[in-house]
Scaffold this active site. Sequence first.
Site, short mmCIF file in Angstrom:
data_model
loop_
_atom_site.label_atom_id
_atom_site.label_comp_id
_atom_site.label_asym_id
_atom_site.label_seq_id
_atom_site.Cartn_x
_atom_site.Cartn_y
_atom_site.Cartn_z
N GLU A 30 0.84 -1.19 0.00
CA GLU A 30 0.00 0.00 0.00
C GLU A 30 0.88 1.25 0.00
O GLU A 30 1.87 1.27 0.73
CB GLU A 30 -0.90 0.06 1.25
CG GLU A 30 -1.89 1.20 1.17
CD GLU A 30 -2.75 1.37 2.44
OE1 GLU A 30 -2.61 0.58 3.39
OE2 GLU A 30 -3.54 2.31 2.46
N GLU A 51 -9.39 4.64 6.34
CA GLU A 51 -8.52 5.05 7.45
C GLU A 51 -9.27 5.87 8.51
O GLU A 51 -9.11 5.63 9.71
CB GLU A 51 -7.29 5.81 6.94
CG GLU A 51 -6.34 4.93 6.09
CD GLU A 51 -5.80 3.70 6.82
OE1 GLU A 51 -5.95 3.62 8.06
OE2 GLU A 51 -5.25 2.80 6.15
N HIS A 90 -6.37 -1.64 15.28
CA HIS A 90 -6.61 -0.91 14.03
C HIS A 90 -6.42 -1.83 12.82
O HIS A 90 -7.30 -1.91 11.96
CB HIS A 90 -5.65 0.28 13.97
CG HIS A 90 -5.71 1.08 12.71
ND1 HIS A 90 -6.40 2.26 12.61
CD2 HIS A 90 -5.16 0.88 11.49
CE1 HIS A 90 -6.28 2.75 11.39
NE2 HIS A 90 -5.52 1.92 10.68
N GLU A 91 -5.30 -2.51 12.77
CA GLU A 91 -5.04 -3.35 11.58
C GLU A 91 -6.02 -4.51 11.52
O GLU A 91 -6.49 -4.89 10.46
CB GLU A 91 -3.60 -3.86 11.57
CG GLU A 91 -2.52 -2.78 11.68
CD GLU A 91 -2.66 -1.61 10.71
OE1 GLU A 91 -3.32 -1.76 9.67
OE2 GLU A 91 -2.13 -0.53 11.02
N GLY A 135 3.61 2.32 10.78
CA GLY A 135 3.43 1.55 12.00
C GLY A 135 3.12 0.09 11.70
O GLY A 135 3.77 -0.82 12.22
N ALA A 136 2.14 -0.12 10.84
CA ALA A 136 1.74 -1.49 10.53
C ALA A 136 0.83 -1.50 9.31
O ALA A 136 0.32 -0.46 8.90
CB ALA A 136 1.00 -2.11 11.71
N MET A 137 0.61 -2.71 8.76
CA MET A 137 -0.15 -2.82 7.51
C MET A 137 -1.09 -4.02 7.54
O MET A 137 -0.71 -5.12 7.95
CB MET A 137 0.86 -2.95 6.36
CG MET A 137 0.24 -3.16 5.01
SD MET A 137 -0.78 -1.73 4.52
CE MET A 137 -1.98 -2.54 3.48
N GLU A 138 -2.32 -3.78 7.06
CA GLU A 138 -3.42 -4.72 7.22
C GLU A 138 -3.54 -5.79 6.13
O GLU A 138 -4.65 -6.27 5.88
CB GLU A 138 -4.73 -3.92 7.28
CG GLU A 138 -5.15 -3.26 5.94
CD GLU A 138 -4.73 -1.82 5.77
OE1 GLU A 138 -3.73 -1.41 6.41
OE2 GLU A 138 -5.37 -1.09 5.00
N ASN A 139 -2.46 -6.19 5.47
CA ASN A 139 -2.54 -7.22 4.42
C ASN A 139 -3.47 -8.36 4.83
O ASN A 139 -3.42 -8.83 5.96
CB ASN A 139 -1.15 -7.79 4.16
CG ASN A 139 -0.08 -6.74 4.10
OD1 ASN A 139 -0.16 -5.85 3.29
ND2 ASN A 139 0.88 -6.81 5.01
N1 BES Z 1 -2.89 1.06 5.91
C1 BES Z 1 -2.06 1.68 6.88
C2 BES Z 1 -0.61 1.44 6.64
C3 BES Z 1 -0.01 2.26 5.54
C4 BES Z 1 0.06 3.60 5.65
C5 BES Z 1 0.51 1.70 4.43
C6 BES Z 1 0.66 4.35 4.64
C7 BES Z 1 1.07 2.44 3.44
C8 BES Z 1 1.17 3.77 3.54
C9 BES Z 1 -2.36 1.16 8.29
O1 BES Z 1 -3.62 0.63 8.44
C10 BES Z 1 -2.26 2.32 9.22
O2 BES Z 1 -3.06 3.19 9.12
N2 BES Z 1 -1.26 2.33 10.09
C11 BES Z 1 -0.98 3.41 10.99
C12 BES Z 1 -1.29 3.07 12.41
C13 BES Z 1 -2.72 3.26 12.78
C14 BES Z 1 -2.97 2.85 14.21
C15 BES Z 1 -3.23 4.65 12.54
C16 BES Z 1 0.51 3.65 10.87
O3 BES Z 1 1.19 2.84 10.25
O4 BES Z 1 0.97 4.66 11.37
ZN ZN Z 2 -5.12 2.04 8.71
#
Ligand code: BES
Ligand code: ZN
Length: 879
Positions: free
Chosen positions: A124, A323, A300-301, A264-268
Amino acid sequence: MSEPEVVYLKDYLPPAYTVETTHLTFELAPEDTHVKATLRMKRHPEREAGVPLELFGANLDLRAISLNGEALPDSRYRIDGERLIIDDVPDDFVLDTEVVIAPEQNTALEGLYRSNGMYCTQCEPEGFRRITWYPDRPDVMAKFTTTVIGDKATLPILLSNGNPIDQGDLEDGRHFVTWEDPFPKPSYLFALVAGQLEVVESYFTTRSGRTVLLQLYVEPQNLHKTEFSMGALKRAMKWDKETYGREYDLDRFMIVAVDDFNMGAMENKGLNIFNSSAVLANPETTIDAGFQRIEGIVAHEYFHNWSGNRVTCRDWFQLALKEGFTVFRDQTFSADTNSAPVKRIEDVAVLRTQQFAEDAGPTAHPVRPDHFIEISNFYTLTVYEKGAEVVRMLRNLLGKETFRRGTDTYFERFDGQAVRVEDFVNTMADVSGIDLGQFMRWYEQAGTPRIDVAEEYDAERQEYALTFRQHTPATPGQVADSKLPLHIPVRMGLLNGRGNPIELAVGNERPGHEMVLELREAEERIVFKHVAEKPTPSLLRGFSAPVILNFPYTREQLAFLVKYDVDGFNRWDAGQRLAQEAIFDVMHAIQAGKAPTLDDTLLDVFDYLLKTPDRADRAVLAEMLQLPSEAYLAGQLAQVDINAIHDARAFVERSLAEQLHFHWQALYESNVTKAAYEPSFEQISHRALKNVALSYLCATGDEDALALADQQFKTATNMTDTRAALTQLVHRHAGKRADAALKAFEARWSHDPLVMDQWLTLQATQPHPEALDRVKALMAHPAFSLRNPNRVRALIGAFSQHNHVNFHRADGEGYALLADIVLQLNKSNPEIAARLVLPLTRYQRLDEAHQQLMRGALERIRNQSLSRNLYEVIEKALA
Ligand code: BES
Ligand code: ZN
């Protein structure tokens, strides 16, 4: 560089061809991973025949391409930048490609890359095109089957989305695993992981009685940091069923922790990939706030499985659809799991400090942007935090139960589809019967709305009237005249002189002690009847809308609200306003060359809070006893003087510390606990109060207080207390004590990068003028690396965002340092470079000398050859 292409929402067209199934085969090797893709494609029913096929790709070495089994000669296709175009294709066909990529060389951490020898992916938003040629857009959803081939000794674990359906040994010591994901998904949810990993397993039984295998994959040295996240995952799964009726849909849910990760993390789908900082926790290494952050991110993920994966975005302009909604979901989960008012206070503080600053600066954009150059630049506070506020307002307008009917209907209607923000809002309108046409402006208009409120009291008629005037200031690309009035829910109540809530009467309505006003016009007057005395209004309770609301409160009224308001958030907010006024008094005195004094009302309020600690729950009290941050204060001024804000805030802090010394001492002592550490809400509040007290004690610079911090540092058994004490020693500049403690900490933790990040941060954020040289020196420390985003954020990000006095040094050296680093990252990791540079773009309210220095640093960056990411940000900043 030639001007990059701008993508517009209004130009959206459905894809000419969709993908039914995607078969991928990876032969993993650091410098030359072979990726074979077989795509079964079909013309989109809404598009005419004969349209060229368009695929996206970046940094791919194409080795073979064939259509329906026949190799394509060079003349049948062309590659133009990131596009591969085939002019004539039938309505139904199979496309085969083979490419070679080099994960080892991938420092951008998008696509397939290596982290500590492990292979992992981040797709993503547009990373999949660095893996293979593909219609890499979220409205193309396919069933994926993925075969991963790798060396069995060094890559014993081979993972991808879904379920394993086949595995076996191959020649040359290699093995393979084939994974199948039964749910059609866009390419951005694809994931692959391969490496030498340990796994921690557990189970979750869904309400419908299915057993889900939960797996947490980590490097062996991190096995002792998995327990908390596994628990958090189960809490999230349970909560989502109870609160939204959502159940998990695959037989296994996997999380992998990796050290090098941009976000932070990714929801694959079925295979979440986490930055190790967002999943690994242990009392000895992780502070209380870290545990809470991790719980929120894990949730969140997980929540994205429905709000994002089962129902996804049609295009990247709709990012807030997944988001904003998912942040709202994780916020309410954390509120339900811990303290609701504290969670709200923390979230609003982030919104008002950081998102409002974004809204007021050159990178301001609507919750749903209408154009972009680089979509990675739009994972912003506006899309996330304001996006969550917009969903929260919908719940405020609909009420909890109708909102739940709305989300049920949304998930049911759009399951398996890629949809728009309108689909979400229209569903809410359908189930509630509320007209949300005007509400859509929240997604389209950038900028923070202001509401000025005036009161009139008519004693004779016993009427109290409030007049609300709203307006939204101009933002880049949206002049002030184009901003239309918004539909704003204002939750409020009125208090009488004894601090009791007044029964509200508006027109023929008798809503009780509290109501939600719905503002829709630029100006609205609301008359409350049968008001026997002039009341004190409590407005925007729980921060019911993301606006700046001004009411001409006297300081006595603010103190009164701190004591008597029934809304925990507004009690805190009143205290913060009072503190802000006291700090600005001091600032004005200093600027006028007069001797500053501490405001009596603020002192009284603190005295009251410290004497009657039971009136607030402890965690709220810990929030109320903290002064607004320098960043927040700066956001309240039209003309910012960084040093004056710092000095004034420090003066107020020191005065409160000195005049209430006895109370701080008592507060410290009464919150020391002997119990074994738990990240429980109860314990967290005790530690928060104790460490707030420690901070005030140390603010005097007294030798006794620093000795107490030193003792706490030496005897602490958890990182929360260790770090709080070390921060005092370093930030209060405790000389030898500070140096010795930093050394001891380093000696103990040099093997753990996540702990060393905290060591870097607390040195980078010290207010002392030595900070900049310290940061430079630490860049050469073995704990630092420009290649790892966590290290960069811990040292450089912390310095530029949280050390205002030193970042804004009058000699411009703070800016120069940031510009140098941004230019280096521009080449290796453009996404991080474009985020890191943002503090340099926030110069609008500073004095001319600082503005020139900041623009100078930005211009120096502009003179180099820039990535799309950085180009877009710098152009906006210098426009
Ligand atoms: N889908 C995003 C991760 C992401 C963000 C991938 C930007 C590629 C580009 C994930 O679900 C997300 O929002 N992560 C947040 C943490 C969340 C608790 C708000 C993050 O990674 O900061
Ligand atoms: Zn997210």
